[in-house]
Design an enzyme around this catalytic site. Structure first.
Site, PDB file in Angstrom:
ATOM      1  N   GLU A  65       0.955  -1.351   0.057  1.00  0.00           N
ATOM      2  CA  GLU A  65      -0.077   0.089  -0.049  1.00  0.00           C
ATOM      3  C   GLU A  65       0.656   1.369   0.000  1.00  0.00           C
ATOM      4  O   GLU A  65       0.428   2.245   0.632  1.00  0.00           O
ATOM      5  CB  GLU A  65      -0.777  -0.085   1.064  1.00  0.00           C
TER       6      GLU A  65
HETATM    7  C1  LIG Z   1      -0.785  -6.337   3.799  1.00  0.00           C
HETATM    8  C2  LIG Z   1      -2.077  -5.566   4.230  1.00  0.00           C
HETATM    9  N1  LIG Z   1      -1.910  -4.034   4.323  1.00  0.00           N
HETATM   10  C3  LIG Z   1      -3.163  -3.786   5.016  1.00  0.00           C
HETATM   11  C4  LIG Z   1      -3.982  -5.107   4.696  1.00  0.00           C
HETATM   12  O1  LIG Z   1      -3.057  -6.079   4.732  1.00  0.00           O
HETATM   13  O2  LIG Z   1      -5.191  -5.160   5.643  1.00  0.00           O
HETATM   14  C5  LIG Z   1      -4.990  -5.088   6.893  1.00  0.00           C
HETATM   15  C6  LIG Z   1      -6.118  -5.196   7.799  1.00  0.00           C
HETATM   16  O3  LIG Z   1      -6.693  -6.350   7.336  1.00  0.00           O
HETATM   17  C7  LIG Z   1      -4.364  -3.727   7.403  1.00  0.00           C
HETATM   18  O4  LIG Z   1      -4.068  -3.767   8.617  1.00  0.00           O
HETATM   19  C8  LIG Z   1      -2.923  -3.624   6.438  1.00  0.00           C
HETATM   20  O5  LIG Z   1      -2.096  -2.386   7.172  1.00  0.00           O
END
Ligand SMILES: CC1=[NH+][C@H]2[C@@H](O1)O[C@H](CO)[C@@H](O)[C@@H]2O
Length: 496
Positions: A307
């Protein structure tokens, strides 16, 4: 006796033959080891059995068994047919024999033995019970050598005691890797000598504004050593270049505008990144990677990579192709969330899949190119997902994950076009946006975690049948009651 114990094991062994030849522990039972390497496992076993039985259970070197038989842990290097982490377990009137080619196999056998004893064995105070081990013989070995569980200690901080309890739950179901998500926007949880503000300033809060916390290097090493005695490898994650808010709050120079970022007690994702066009950023990650590698004996180092929405693909890929060599330089294998594979990184880089669809052509292409994958599909292995719309705790961005959904998927078959040979194994994830206590952790882990643990351990032919599994899962709950585990009593499980 309860011969059904042999029929209710989780994870289910490769081959189980129950018999009437039970063995009952007495105050004269001894734990017999012949090889020094087995002593650690013997001490762990004694630690499990002594409190609830009240028996001395002395650990005897050599081959003398007590007058009332023994529990014998022995390394048998020639047991080639049970894989390096496998074991053989036999119960007869003389006692219990566990054989393995390596101590890790003996440890796995001990977890099985635990389930062959009455649930009261899990008590930490003396119980009056018939300590009868149901008779039979077991041959067992794991499908995947990598069985993982992730814990987000950044959104909410969990102290060393809680992490040790988490490790004990992993060991109980033969999971052997602990992935600690140590850094994120809301907190930096590991002491770095060369950048002290990371914990002086970046660790004193968490989601919701609590006091946060962090692990000193000594505490981190205490976690690593505890994990080692449970044959669990610790994998530290320093998430980069995104999810770096706590670092940006701690050091102004890491920000492109030269201003410290505000403390983040929210739960937004994707709006932070290290400043890629500053030399200091690369000095920073090099220092962090080398200090974390130095305190981590395991072979892996996770650098996140999820992200980084403020960056272009090229910016992200260029960053990763700077960071990954730093990990390799430290003698560690890099792991990243599966987006890291888009940077076409060195082949030993592992992608941790957290997608929600079987249609993932770039990941399949990377696997084809030789990359290995850790499977954490958010639709099945994200234990921070709510069970259903009534679940207070957890999130729901990937949909609900009722108990059956955490079990009836195949780590090797999830992504179209990916061969089993590319799959290291499954890993559950537990993000802590609204998970605050050990009790919260237990509620999300149980009863779904043992199911994923079985997918990682039990060879393919034995799993994916929820209607069969649910009875074995239900039969685990008397143990969880004795252990005082706060599990979700899902109506989909036929509890005893
Ligand atoms: C790999 C990943 N990045 C995000 C995503 O998973 O969802 C999570 C919550 O389910 C969140 O906490 C995390 O920052």
């Amino acid at each position: 006796t309860d011969t059904s114990a042999m029929e209710n094991l989780v994870p289910v062994p490769v081959d189980v033959k129950s018999s009437e030849a039970d063995y009952t522990l007495t105050e004269n039972t001894v734990i017999e080891v012949r090889d020094g390497e087995a002593t650690g496992v013997a001490e762990y076993l004694a630690g499990l059995l002594r409190p609830s039985t009240g028996y001395e259970l002395p650990i005897i070197e050599g081959s003398s068994t007590g007058p009332d038989g023994s529990i014998s842990l022995r390394l048998a290097p020639d047991s080639s047919d049970i894989h390096s982490q496998g074991y053989r377990l036999q119960v007869n009137a003389d006692g219990v024999q566990i054989r393995a080619s390596e101590p890790a196999g003996l440890f796995a056998g001990v977890q099985t033995l635990r389930q062959l004893l009455p649930p009261a064995i899990e008590a930490d105070t003396e119980q009056s019970a018939e300590w009868t081990v149901s008779g039979g013989r077991i041959r067992d070995y794991p499908r995947f050598t990598y069985r993982g569980a992730h814990l987000d200690v950044a959104r909410h901080f969990f102290d060393v005691e809680t992490v040790k309890q988490y490790i004990d739950y992993l060991a109980q179901y033969k999971v052997n890797h602990l992935h600690l998500h140590l850094t994120d926007d809301q907190g930096w949880r590991i002491e770095i000598d060369s950048w002290p503000n990371l914990t002086d300033e970046g660790a004193d809060s968490e989601v919701g504004g609590g006091s946060g916390g962090y692990y000193t290097k000594e505490e981190y090493k205490e976690i690593v050593q505890y994990a080692q005695t449970r044959f669990v490898t610790v994998i530290p994650e320093i998430d980069m270049p995104g999810h770096t808010g706590a670092a940006l709050e701690s050091y102004a120079e890491l920000n492109c505008d030269g201003e410290k970022r505000q403390e983040d007690t929210g739960t937004n994702v994707g709006d932070t990144s290290l400043c890629l066009d500053k030399e200091v950023t690369y000095e920073f990650i090099e220092d962090v990677i080398s200090e974390v590698a130095e305190m981590t004996p395991g072979p892996y180092l996770h650098i996140g990579g999820d992200e980084a929405h403020t960056l272009s693909d090229k910016e992200y890929n260029d960053f990763m192709n700077c960071a990954i060599p730093m990990v390799i330089e430290q003698g560690k294998r890099p792991i990243g969330w599966h987006q890291i594979l888009g940077a076409d990184p060195p082949e030993q880089t592992i992608g941790q899949f957290w997608g929600t669809s079987s249609d993932a052509p770039e990941v399949a292409a990377a696997a084809e190119a030789g990359h290995e994958l850790i499977m954490s599909p958010a639709t099945d292995a994200y234990l921070d997902m709510k069970y259903n719309e009534d679940t207070e705790l957890g999130l729901d961005w990937a949909g609900y994950t009722p108990v059956p959904d955490a079990y009836d998927w195949d780590p090797a078959g999830y992504i179209d076009g990916v061969d089993e040979s590319s799959i290291m194994g499954p890993e559950t994830a537990l993000w802590s946006e609204n998970i605050r206590t050990l009790s919260d952790i237990e509620f999300m882990l149980f009863p779904r975690f043992p199911g994923v643990a079985e997918l990682g351990w039990s060879p393919e032919a034995k799993t994916d049948d929820w209607d069969e599994f649910k009875h074995r899962l239900a039969a685990q709950s008397p143990r969880w009651n004795v252990q005082d585990i706060n599990y979700y009593q899902s109506p989909q499980v036929p509890w005893p």
